[in-house]
Design a protein around this motif. Sequence first.
Motif, mmCIF file in Angstrom:
data_model
loop_
_atom_site.group_PDB
_atom_site.id
_atom_site.type_symbol
_atom_site.label_atom_id
_atom_site.label_comp_id
_atom_site.label_asym_id
_atom_site.label_seq_id
_atom_site.Cartn_x
_atom_site.Cartn_y
_atom_site.Cartn_z
ATOM 1 N N THR A 137 0.855 -1.200 0.000
ATOM 2 C CA THR A 137 0.000 0.000 0.000
ATOM 3 C C THR A 137 0.888 1.247 0.000
ATOM 4 O OG1 THR A 137 -1.548 -1.229 1.363
ATOM 5 C CG2 THR A 137 -1.926 1.140 1.188
ATOM 6 N N LEU A 138 1.925 1.219 0.853
ATOM 7 C CA LEU A 138 2.834 2.363 0.922
ATOM 8 C C LEU A 138 3.546 2.569 -0.414
ATOM 9 C CD1 LEU A 138 4.552 1.998 4.411
ATOM 10 C CD2 LEU A 138 2.908 3.725 3.667
ATOM 11 N N LEU A 139 4.033 1.453 -0.991
ATOM 12 C CA LEU A 139 4.746 1.556 -2.271
ATOM 13 C C LEU A 139 3.805 2.087 -3.354
ATOM 14 C CD1 LEU A 139 6.878 -1.715 -2.097
ATOM 15 C CD2 LEU A 139 7.713 0.631 -1.947
ATOM 16 N N LEU A 140 2.548 1.624 -3.334
ATOM 17 C CA LEU A 140 1.562 2.076 -4.322
ATOM 18 C C LEU A 140 1.367 3.593 -4.224
ATOM 19 C CD1 LEU A 140 -0.681 1.423 -6.423
ATOM 20 C CD2 LEU A 140 -2.224 1.072 -4.511
ATOM 21 N N VAL A 141 1.170 4.083 -2.993
ATOM 22 C CA VAL A 141 0.927 5.516 -2.802
ATOM 23 C C VAL A 141 2.132 6.316 -3.297
ATOM 24 C CG1 VAL A 141 0.597 7.308 -1.042
ATOM 25 C CG2 VAL A 141 -0.691 5.177 -0.893
ATOM 26 N N ILE A 142 3.347 5.877 -2.928
ATOM 27 C CA ILE A 142 4.547 6.628 -3.297
ATOM 28 C C ILE A 142 4.731 6.625 -4.821
ATOM 29 C CG2 ILE A 142 7.072 6.705 -3.101
ATOM 30 C CD1 ILE A 142 6.698 5.452 -0.260
ATOM 31 N N VAL A 143 4.587 5.441 -5.447
ATOM 32 C CA VAL A 143 4.822 5.349 -6.894
ATOM 33 C C VAL A 143 3.777 6.163 -7.664
ATOM 34 C CG1 VAL A 143 4.825 3.773 -8.863
ATOM 35 C CG2 VAL A 143 6.081 3.167 -6.813
ATOM 36 N N VAL A 144 2.510 6.095 -7.233
ATOM 37 C CA VAL A 144 1.478 6.871 -7.948
ATOM 38 C C VAL A 144 1.747 8.367 -7.776
ATOM 39 C CG1 VAL A 144 -0.996 7.416 -8.039
ATOM 40 C CG2 VAL A 144 -0.257 5.040 -7.922
ATOM 41 N N MET A 145 2.169 8.785 -6.564
ATOM 42 C CA MET A 145 2.498 10.209 -6.371
ATOM 43 C C MET A 145 3.648 10.623 -7.290
ATOM 44 S SD MET A 145 2.146 10.643 -2.301
ATOM 45 C CE MET A 145 2.565 12.307 -2.159
ATOM 46 N N LEU A 146 4.660 9.759 -7.397
ATOM 47 C CA LEU A 146 5.817 10.094 -8.250
ATOM 48 C C LEU A 146 5.394 10.267 -9.703
ATOM 49 C CD1 LEU A 146 8.553 7.766 -6.717
ATOM 50 C CD2 LEU A 146 8.757 10.250 -7.029
ATOM 51 N N VAL A 147 4.547 9.347 -10.177
ATOM 52 C CA VAL A 147 4.194 9.367 -11.593
ATOM 53 C C VAL A 147 3.207 10.507 -11.902
ATOM 54 C CG1 VAL A 147 2.233 7.813 -11.826
ATOM 55 C CG2 VAL A 147 4.070 7.686 -13.442
ATOM 56 N N THR A 155 7.928 17.021 -1.854
ATOM 57 C CA THR A 155 8.642 16.166 -0.895
ATOM 58 C C THR A 155 8.155 16.348 0.552
ATOM 59 O OG1 THR A 155 10.515 16.411 -2.363
ATOM 60 C CG2 THR A 155 10.963 15.386 -0.240
ATOM 61 N N GLY A 156 8.020 17.613 1.012
ATOM 62 C CA GLY A 156 7.626 17.873 2.399
ATOM 63 C C GLY A 156 6.239 17.316 2.705
ATOM 64 N N ALA A 157 5.242 17.709 1.892
ATOM 65 C CA ALA A 157 3.861 17.274 2.130
ATOM 66 C C ALA A 157 3.759 15.751 1.994
ATOM 67 C CB ALA A 157 2.923 17.960 1.144
ATOM 68 N N ALA A 158 4.498 15.195 1.014
ATOM 69 C CA ALA A 158 4.432 13.745 0.789
ATOM 70 C C ALA A 158 4.996 12.994 1.995
ATOM 71 C CB ALA A 158 5.200 13.370 -0.477
ATOM 72 N N THR A 159 6.076 13.540 2.600
ATOM 73 C CA THR A 159 6.676 12.879 3.768
ATOM 74 C C THR A 159 5.670 12.844 4.917
ATOM 75 O OG1 THR A 159 8.813 13.711 3.064
ATOM 76 C CG2 THR A 159 8.693 12.889 5.322
ATOM 77 N N TRP A 160 4.985 13.992 5.169
ATOM 78 C CA TRP A 160 3.982 14.027 6.237
ATOM 79 C C TRP A 160 2.840 13.051 5.954
ATOM 80 C CZ3 TRP A 160 5.014 15.433 10.802
ATOM 81 C CH2 TRP A 160 5.935 16.471 11.043
ATOM 82 N N PHE A 161 2.440 13.013 4.697
ATOM 83 C CA PHE A 161 1.340 12.126 4.311
ATOM 84 C C PHE A 161 1.714 10.660 4.566
ATOM 85 C CE2 PHE A 161 -1.001 9.914 0.747
ATOM 86 C CZ PHE A 161 -2.240 9.991 1.350
ATOM 87 N N ILE A 162 2.949 10.284 4.176
ATOM 88 C CA ILE A 162 3.392 8.891 4.346
ATOM 89 C C ILE A 162 3.527 8.562 5.842
ATOM 90 C CG2 ILE A 162 5.303 7.248 3.911
ATOM 91 C CD1 ILE A 162 3.625 7.873 1.408
ATOM 92 N N VAL A 163 4.095 9.525 6.620
ATOM 93 C CA VAL A 163 4.250 9.281 8.060
ATOM 94 C C VAL A 163 2.861 9.072 8.694
ATOM 95 C CG1 VAL A 163 4.941 10.343 10.273
ATOM 96 C CG2 VAL A 163 6.468 10.473 8.288
ATOM 97 N N ALA A 164 1.880 9.925 8.317
ATOM 98 C CA ALA A 164 0.519 9.798 8.871
ATOM 99 C C ALA A 164 -0.080 8.438 8.490
ATOM 100 C CB ALA A 164 -0.361 10.933 8.360
#
Length: 192
Positions: A137-147, A155-164
């Motif tokens: 699930t984490l990998l999916l969210v990160i890869v879709v955000m990247l693409v 980077t900043g908002a994405a880090t907070w989102f992933i930590v949450a």
Amino acid sequence: MTLPPEAYLWFKTLHIVGVVVWFAGLFYLVRLFIYHVETAELAEDLQQPFRDQYSLMEKRLANIITTPGMVVAVSMAIGLLVAQPSWLQQGWMHAKLGFVAGLLAYHVACYRLMGQLQAGTCRLSGKQLRALNELPTLLLVIVVMLVVFKSQFPTGAATWFIVALVVFMAASIQFYARWRRLRAEAQAVTGS
Ligand code: HEM
């Protein structure tokens, strides 16, 4: 060889279809692993028949859905890169490839776990498998955000989102484990 202009869109369509099938397979596979290890909680005479059934379902899911989904997603991705090689010069694509390597390692690890479950040598608990099941699930969210964001990746908002997201997942697993324990204790008291 020059590809027709619409080839890129065909590759992308099939890439997305492959990704959806691959993830559906990965998510359900580890859920089956959880049910498989929790057969230990069943009555003695039911354990082996349930294990045999889960082994069969796992093998079919992995070989007929999950791996073909992965092959379609990756081969169409190669088509996309052949049609537009300039993607390979961009930082977001390097990051994406790194996370996809992690996903491929997870795919291989699932096959190893499946072998261990079938041999009865898997030492992971249901709770550990539930935690493992959150990784794609984490990998999916990160890869879709990247693409989607590409070079404008926040980077900043994405880090907070992933930590949450990680905190939410960890808390859900803990709450569920506690709820299962309390339910088992209540059933032991009432004898139901
Ligand atoms: C084998 C590794 C992969 C490579 C080389 C790759 C490459 C690409 C490329 C070049 C595009 C087209 C980008 C565009 O036209 O804007 C794309 C689109 C896409 N990829 Fe991948 N990909 C890979 C794996 C994955 C995985 C594992 C996922 C999901 C977790 C994924 C999700 C997507 C999505 C959702 C799109 C559509 C994005 C859009 O059109 O805005 N890809 N991929």
